[in-house]
Design an enzyme around this catalytic site. Structure first.
Site, PDB file in Angstrom:
ATOM      1  N   GLY D 149      20.947  29.968  43.008  1.00  0.00           N
ATOM      2  CA  GLY D 149      19.809  30.392  43.805  1.00  0.00           C
ATOM      3  C   GLY D 149      19.821  31.901  43.992  1.00  0.00           C
ATOM      4  CB  CYS D 150      17.104  34.300  44.670  1.00  0.00           C
ATOM      5  SG  CYS D 150      16.205  33.390  45.946  1.00  0.00           S
ATOM      6  CE1 TYR D 151      17.076  35.498  50.953  1.00  0.00           C
ATOM      7  CE2 TYR D 151      16.340  33.232  50.727  1.00  0.00           C
ATOM      8  CZ  TYR D 151      16.113  34.520  51.160  1.00  0.00           C
ATOM      9  OH  TYR D 151      14.937  34.836  51.796  1.00  0.00           O
ATOM     10  CB  THR D 153      22.503  35.561  42.908  1.00  0.00           C
ATOM     11  OG1 THR D 153      22.274  34.394  42.115  1.00  0.00           O
ATOM     12  CG2 THR D 153      22.864  36.735  42.014  1.00  0.00           C
TER      13      THR D 153
END
Lengths: 347, 347, 347, 347
Positions: D149-151, D153
C-alpha cells in the site's frame, strides 16, 4: 554522447532543462552554473534532481560553459548576448531567454525598451510557414537558437495552421491565456507567494503590453505571409505549471467547421508532439504536465463568426526546456523526439 | 424581521444563500429544503453552517416553502416555474436558476432546448441601461426576480458602462472567463474530482454554446440600446470560488484611455459593490472571496484598437446568492447593502 | 463605539484583524500602521479591505497608536514590549505576537533565544483549567492580553478537556499539525512561493524545536495541573489558511470512548465557538474558513491505547485575529461573540 | 522485450502503471482492460497517455490478460484472487490491491472484514529485515507479488532501519500521514470533489481503523523481529499526488542523533530510490512528484525522547505503480531501476 552545460541551473527553466537532459539517452550533463548560488550544492536549490544533488554549482562564466557540445542559457533577459559572444561559434547555444527571438528591431525596442541584440534561428520546429514550409527546416545546421517564449509556443501553434491556410482574418486576433506560476520564475515578488496565488486568478500585462505579443504576431505573420495583429491578455492561474491559451480569430467568409478541422489534421497529423484531440474532447493543462505535448482543439462559432482554438502545454517543458531539447536534437541530427516525454504526469 | 426559506439548501448556491442570510440583520432563516437529502441534518451537507447544523432538511414542496416572506430557489434549471406557480403572488421569489432570465423565447429555445417559462425582473441592480437608466429602478415593487448567472454578472458589469456610453463596438465582443469549480455545482462528474481539477485549467462550452452567452448579449444590448454579439469562452480554474472575466471589445474610433476610465468612474462611482481599481492595480478573485464586490480595471490597447475590461467576482456571492440578497433588500425596501459583506476573506 | 488601532496592518494577521473589526458592531477602526509601507494606501497591500482602500498607512509609533481604546499588535516577535511600554496602561493591548505568552522564562530563553519580556494574561478563553476553572475568568479586567499562537489554540483546545479530566497521560503526547501558508506570514522566502507550495506537503521545525511547543505544554499543564510533554511536528500544507491538528495522547487505563466523548460535551457544550462534531463526522479546515470556530472530533484507539483528537481552525481567525477580537470583547464587557463569524466560507 | 497487460487501466493506479511501462526500455504494453469502460478509447479516460489514446479498452477477463509475460492488477480489493487463479502460474502477476499483502489472516479479517485470500511475496524491496536481510532477496524467482500500500511504503521505509537496529521502541509508534487525493481513487464521492478538497485538510479512518495499519505493523515487526504497535492517522491534503508521513517512535535509551543518522546511512546508502537528505533539508512531496524516490529525514527530540522520521513519496509512483515496476524488474532479472524515474517533476 554529447555534453551539455546549463547556465541558470537554479531557476525553473534551468531545472526543467536538467530534468530532461538527465533522461536524454544521448546527453551527458556537464557544468551547471548560476549567479548568486555558485558554490552551493545543486540539491539545495533543486531537490527533485536527485542524481545531481551533490553537484557544486559553478559561476556563470564563459569559462565554465566552454568545452561542451551545447549550452542551454536559462538566464534573465539581456544576459545572453555577452555570454554567447564569448563562446566558440561551433558550440550549440539554446537561449531560453528573449534576446534573439524578434526579427524586428523596432518591435524589440518598443516592448523590451533596450537595444536589439540580433536575431537567431527561431526554435519552434512545428511552426507552419506561408508557402508550405515548416520552421523545422530552418533549424538544420544552426548553432544558435532562440527558444520561443512559453505563450508564443502555445498561441502560435494554436493559430498557425488556420493562418497559413487563410481560414482566419489576421487583423483582430484575440487571445487570453492562463499560466501557472512557474512562468513568473523564482523571483521573490509578493504576488507570487503561495498565500496570494492559491485560490486566485488575476491578469497582468493587460492592454497589449506583454512582451510575448510581438513574438506571437511575428509567428502568425510568418505563417500567413501577411501582418497579424494580436490582442493578448495573460492571466496568472493557481497552479505551478501549464498554459491554457484560448485563441480566437475572425473566421474567413464561408469557412466550415469541417475544413477548419481538416487544416489542423493536415498540419499536425505527423507531428509527434502536437495532438489535435478528437471532437468533443478539450485540452487540459494537467494532461500535458511534464510532457512535451501540445493538446489542441478547434471550434467554429458560426453565430459570431469566430474561430476558437484552445491549446494546452506545460510552460516549462514544451514551453521552454522541452522545446529547447527538441531543437538540440535537430541541431545534432538526432531523432527530434529523443529524450522528450510524450506522456504527461496525471493526475 | 422577514422570514426567508431556501430551496436547494444542500447545494453550493443554497449554502451560500444561507451563509449570507444568517448574517443578515433583518432576516430570520425559515425552512431549508432539498430533494434527495430531505430528512438529513443540514450539518451533514453544509458543515460550515454551524448555527443550522441540527436543522432537519424538509422536502422541496410548495407546502414547506409557504408562509415565508421570501423564498430563494437554488434549484436545477427547469424546476422553478412549477414551484413558483404554487406560491402566493405576494411572496418574494428570488430564482437563482436560469428559467426566467431571458426575454427572448427564441434565444431560450436555442440555448436551453426547452420551452420558455417566461421572463421575470432581472436582478442585476447596477446594470446601466440605454437612455441613462439603471436596472435597480426596475426592481422596485417586484415580487419575482430572476437572479443573473454568475458569468453574466461579471461580464455585463464589466462592459455595460462602455456599451452605454457608445465607447465600444458591439458586433465583435470577445470574452474569456475563468471560474472556480463551485460554479459547476456539487454534481458528481469525473472531471470535477479534486484529483482532476487541481493543477489544471481547461475550457468547456467552447464555440458559443454556453448558456450564459445570450444572457450577456441581452444585458449589453440593453445597455447599448442596440444588439450585441459575444464570443464567450468559459474555462475551469483550479480554485473553489471566483470568476475572472477578461472582456474585450472593439474601441470606438478616437477613444482615449482617459474617457474610457471616466465612463466607468461615472457609472460606478456611487455603487457600493463595484470598485474600479486605481490605475496599475488589477482585479484578483482572491480579493473578493466571500464578498459581494466586483473589482474592475479598464485598459485601452490603442495598437490593436480594443478595450479590455477585467472583472473579478465571487461566483457564489455576487455571482449568485449575494446578488439575490441584494435584490431581496431592494424588494423589501431595505438598505441595498444590508447583510452583504464588502470585505473579502484574504489570503 | 470603541476605537481600535492595528499595528502591522499590511501583514496577514493585521489584515485579518481589520477584516473582523470592520464587521464589528461596536468598533470603529482607528489608525492602521506599518513599518516600511507607511505612507502607502492600504488598498495596495490589502486589496480585499475595500472600505479602507484609501486609508494612508501611518508609521508604527506609540504616537500613532495613542488615543485609541484598544490596540492590536500584529508585529514580528520582539517588537511588542517596547511599544507597549510607551502606551498608557488603560489602553487595551492585544498582542498577536509571542512576547508575553510564556510564563516560564527558561522555556522562553530556550525556544526564542532572547530575554523574556514578561507574561500577560493568556487570551484563550475556552481553555479548561485544573480545578474546574476556565481561562475566560482570568481575562476579566485585564488591559494586556497575549493572544495565543495559532497551533497552541488548536492543539490546546483539542486536548485540554481530556487533560483536565485525567483521561490521558501527559508524558507522551504526540501532535502533528498541518498549517496553511499564511501561518508563515508575508515574508519573502523561496519555499513560500506559490510554485513551491502548490501540490506540496513538507514538515518544518521538526525535532521539538518549534516555538509553539512550550506554549502547548504550558496550556496542557494548566489544564491538567501537572507537567505535560509534547512531541510537536508542524507541516506546511498547500492551502492559504487553516490548521488541522492531529493530537494523540496515551489513554488513561480503563478509559471508554463514551466517557471520553462525554468530557468534551461537558467542557464545550456551552461554548459558542467550539463544536464537537457528531460521531462519524470529521473536522475539515474548509468548513471553518474565515470563521472563529473550532471543529473537534475525538476517538479512542483501544487497540493501541491512544486518544486521538483532531481539531480544525482558521489560523488567521480563531488562531490569531479572531481570538484577539474575542478577548477584546471580554476586556470591554461586550458579548464575547460580538463581530465574530460562526459560519465558515465554504466551499 | 516483455509484454505487460494492465487490468484496471482507467483508474489512477492503472494509468500510472501505463505511464511508467510506456517509458520502460524492456516492456511492450499489451492489453489494457477495465470494467464498465470496456469498449471505450483509452484516451477518453487517460488523456495524458498520448501514445495509447486510440487503444480500445478490453473487458477485464482472464482471456484478455492471457498471453502476456506479466500482468498488473489495479483493481478494487477482492477482485484479484479469482482473476489470478485463472492465469497460468508462470505469468508474473503484480497485484496493486491489498488481497495478498497480509500474512496474518486474523488481522485481515479484522481490518477488511472478509475471508483472507492468502499471502504473496511482499513487494517492498528496500525493507530491512531482522537478522540483516532485505526484502529484495525474497522476491527473486517469484511470480506473484503483493505490491505494498502507499502509506505502508512510506511509513515502513521511514522506520524500518531504526526498528531493525533496535533504536526505537515498538509499542508506541505514532504516525500521522497526509495523502494527495489520488490515493482515494476515481470514485465519485462528494468529499473528493475539487470544490471540497481545495483549501482543505481533513482526517479520515481515525482511531486505528485504516486498513494500512496492520500492514505497517507487519513490516515493522519483520524489521525488528518483534511485534510492533502503530497508531496511524491518515489525512487528506489538497494536492493530487504525494504522501508525507510523519513517523514518531520512542527513542531507545541513550540513543544519539549521530547513531540514529548512521543507521539510515548504512541501511539506504546503496539504495537507488531512497534518499536520506542532508541535515537541515526536509522532504517535500513536490520534490518526488512522478518519481520512484523516497525522501527521508531523521530527527531525535531528546527533550521528549522520540525519534521523528519524515518520508515523502509519490503515492502513485513509488507508492503503487512504480513499486510494482520495480518488483517486475526483480522478477524478470532486469536492472531494478529500469524504466523508473529518479528525478521528480518540479515545481
Amino acid at each position: 554522447m554529447v555534453t551539455v552545460a546549463v547556465a541558470g541551473a537554479t531557476g525553473y527553466a534551468g531545472g526543467e532543462a536538467l530534468r530532461l537532459l538527465l533522461a536524454h539517452p544521448e546527453v551527458t550533463v556537464g557544468a551547471v552554473t548560476a549567479g548568486a548560488s555558485a558554490g552551493d550544492r545543486l540539491g539545495e536549490h533543486q531537490p527533485h534532481l536527485t542524481p545531481l544533488a551533490d553537484r557544486v554549482i559553478e559561476p556563470t562564466t564563459a569559462d565554465a560553459l566552454s568545452g561542451h557540445d551545447a549550452v542551454f542559457l536559462a538566464l534573465p533577459h539581456g544576459a545572453s548576448a555577452a555570454l554567447a559572444a564569448e563562446l566558440p561559434s561551433d558550440v550549440r547555444i539554446l537561449d531560453c531567454g528573449a534576446d534573439f527571438r524578434l526579427a524586428d528591431a523596432a518591435a524589440w525596442q518598443e516592448f523590451y525598451g533596450s537595444e536589439h541584440a540580433g536575431t537567431w534561428a527561431y526554435g519552434l520546429p512545428e511552426l507552419r510557414l506561408a508557402g508550405g514550409g515548416v520552421q523545422r527546416d530552418e533549424l538544420t545546421g544552426q548553432t544558435r537558437v532562440a527558444v520561443p517564449g512559453c505563450y508564443p509556443t502555445a498561441c502560435s501553434l494554436a493559430l498557425a495552421p488556420a493562418a497559413q491556410a487563410g481560414l482566419i482574418g489576421l487583423d483582430d486576433i484575440v487571445i487570453v491565456a492562463a499560466s501557472g506560476t512557474s512562468g513568473a520564475g523564482k523571483a521573490m515578488k509578493p504576488h507570487l507567494l503561495g498565500s496570494e496565488v492559491m485560490g486566485s486568478m488575476s491578469p497582468y500585462g493587460v492592454g497589449g503590453v506583454h512582451r510575448h505579443t510581438p513574438e506571437i504576431e511575428q509567428n502568425l505573420a510568418r505563417a500567413a505571409g501577411a501582418p497579424a495583429t494580436v490582442s493578448f491578455t495573460p492571466t496568472l492561474a493557481p497552479m505551478p505549471r501549464g498554459i491554457l491559451a484560448t485563441c480566437t480569430a475572425p473566421a474567413a467568409p464561408g469557412l466550415s467547421a469541417a475544413s477548419l478541422r481538416e487544416s489542423y489534421e493536415k498540419a499536425y497529423g505527423a507531428e509527434a508532439f502536437v495532438q489535435l484531440l478528437p471532437e468533443g474532447q478539450w485540452p487540459a493543462t494537467a494532461s500535458v504536465l511534464g510532457s512535451n505535448n501540445v493538446q489542441l482543439q478547434v471550434s467554429l462559432d458560426e453565430r459570431v463568426g469566430r474561430v476558437i482554438v484552445v491549446a494546452a502545454i506545460d510552460n516549462l517543458t514544451k514551453g521552454t526546456a522541452g522545446g529547447a531539447v527538441q531543437c538540440l536534437n535537430l541541431l545534432l541530427g538526432l531523432d527530434e523526439t529523443a529524450g522528450l516525454p510524450t506522456v504527461g504526469v496525471s493526475p
